[in-house]
Design an enzyme around this catalytic site. Structure first.
Site, short mmCIF file in Angstrom:
data_model
loop_
_atom_site.label_atom_id
_atom_site.label_comp_id
_atom_site.label_asym_id
_atom_site.label_seq_id
_atom_site.Cartn_x
_atom_site.Cartn_y
_atom_site.Cartn_z
N GLN A 17 23.97 56.23 -21.42
CA GLN A 17 22.67 55.56 -21.24
C GLN A 17 21.62 56.48 -20.60
O GLN A 17 20.53 56.65 -21.12
CB GLN A 17 22.85 54.31 -20.36
CG GLN A 17 21.57 53.50 -20.24
CD GLN A 17 21.61 52.48 -19.10
OE1 GLN A 17 22.44 52.55 -18.21
NE2 GLN A 17 20.70 51.52 -19.14
N TYR A 148 35.32 52.10 -8.64
CA TYR A 148 34.09 52.86 -8.93
C TYR A 148 33.38 53.20 -7.62
O TYR A 148 32.99 54.35 -7.40
CB TYR A 148 33.21 52.00 -9.84
CG TYR A 148 31.84 52.55 -10.15
CD1 TYR A 148 31.68 53.74 -10.87
CD2 TYR A 148 30.69 51.85 -9.76
CE1 TYR A 148 30.42 54.21 -11.18
CE2 TYR A 148 29.42 52.33 -10.08
CZ TYR A 148 29.30 53.50 -10.78
OH TYR A 148 28.03 53.97 -11.09
C1 AKB Z 1 27.38 49.57 -12.71
O1 AKB Z 1 26.98 48.41 -12.85
O2 AKB Z 1 28.58 49.87 -12.59
C2 AKB Z 1 26.35 50.68 -12.63
C3 AKB Z 1 25.94 50.96 -11.23
C4 AKB Z 1 25.13 50.01 -10.47
O3 AKB Z 1 26.26 52.00 -10.72
N1 AKB Z 1 25.21 50.33 -13.42
#
Ligand code: AKB
Length: 324
Positions: A17, A148
């Protein structure tokens, strides 16, 4: 420009993206030949392929990065390749592998090969429920609940370490959700705010995976690109934060976005069916204090909810119509 001052840029995650639009923007500024786009699996088409070089890089394989850095005499890296929050919760092992091993390899190659600057995006995902959710400060407790987020906190510390230990000029921002009309995002929690535009225009109907009252920080792509480029162009003396800068732009609820889209598509129908991504959204900030970025290197976003929505509807309507 003398060869010494010439920029030779490598962008990983260039088909994603942010990468797809950042590549084009950097090629406009520095010339197509000086900006190498790299992806992992997908070969791009169109403008991305035609406007400059494309290479496959497996960021988990240090040699494959080194080969490209040597081949093009790269001096600046934008390392964007990553697994996002929702995919990361479905496959935490993959998220750790791609995000951590990839960043470590990139920093090691940069150090060994004398790369002068590295940009690496962090995220609002570094924060967890213990951090204040409104106007979340630059320096606060970082206890994310997603893999994440864990990789982003660890990544920030690694970048800070490489700056302090090896003098590698690594710069970073904590991006909020990014909204854009060119390449859709994949695997994030904030993706609803992009999907909703496609569905509003194509079907006038959308099932939203977060609740109507879910407020998250977001940003329109032109501001996202400006942030990366402005930070990378800033004089090193201005960069006081070597973990990652908070970056704010727009904050709105899903319901507020729907109301804004209905100004253009009045019969747009939305159902709310929260799934596992709701829990992720509820652990993240609702708005961000980005005063450090504003003060240190002059960060200022240009788009608000109204101007972003207007531009998105116009651009996406045009693009989707041209595809039929
Ligand atoms: C996600 O939603 O994982 C990403 C971010 C906020 O880092 N867009």
């Amino acid at each position: 420009m003398s060869k010494k001052n010439m920029k030779r840029i490598l962008i990983t995650g260039a088909t994603g993206q942010i990468g797809s639009e950042l590549t084009i923007e950097l090629r406009k500024r520095y010339g197509g030949d000086n900006v190498v786009a790299a992806g992992h699996k997908r070969k791009p088409g169109g403008k991305l392929l035609e406007s400059g070089s494309f290479e496959f890089i497996d960021t988990s394989d240090r040699e494959s990065i080194k080969k490209i850095v040597e081949k093009y005499e790269i001096d600046t890296i934008y390392h964007l390749a990553a697994v996002l929050s929702a995919t990361g919760e479905e496959n935490p092992q993959l998220a750790w592998h791609v995000n951590m091993d990839g960043l470590y390899n990139m920093l090691e190659v940069a150090r060994e090969q004398g790369v002068t600057k590295v940009f690496w995006p962090s995220s609002i995902a570094v924060f967890g429920p213990e951090a204040p959710r409104v106007n979340t400060p630059q320096n606060t407790v970082l206890i994310p609940r997603t893999m994440y987020g864990v990789t982003k906190v660890a990544g920030e510390l690694l970048c800070n370490y490489y700056f302090a230990k090896f003098g590698l000029d690594v710069r970073s921002v904590r991006y909020p959700g990014i909204i854009s009309s060119e390449t859709p995002p994949g695997g994030g929690t904030t993706d609803y705010a992009v999907e909703i535009f496609y569905e509003a225009i194509n079907k006038k109907r959308y099932t939203c995976f977060v609740r109507e009252d879910t407020v998250l920080p977001m940003m329109y792509m032109p501001d996202c690109l400006k942030a990366a480029i402005d930070l990378m162009e800033a004089d090193p003396s201005k960069i006081k934060c070597r973990t990652s800068y908070n970056l704010g732009a727009i904050s709105f609820s899903a319901g507020e976005l729907v109301a804004e889209i209905r100004k253009y598509i009045p019969d747009f129908k939305v159902e709310y069916k929260p799934d596992f991504r709701q829990k992720i959204a509820d652990s993240w900030p609702m708005s961000i204090d980005d005063s450090a970025a504003r003060k240190d290197w002059g960060w200022k976003p240009a788009y608000d909810l109204a101007s972003m929505t207007k531009d998105m509807i116009e651009k996406l309507t045009r693009r989707l119509a041209s595809e039929f």
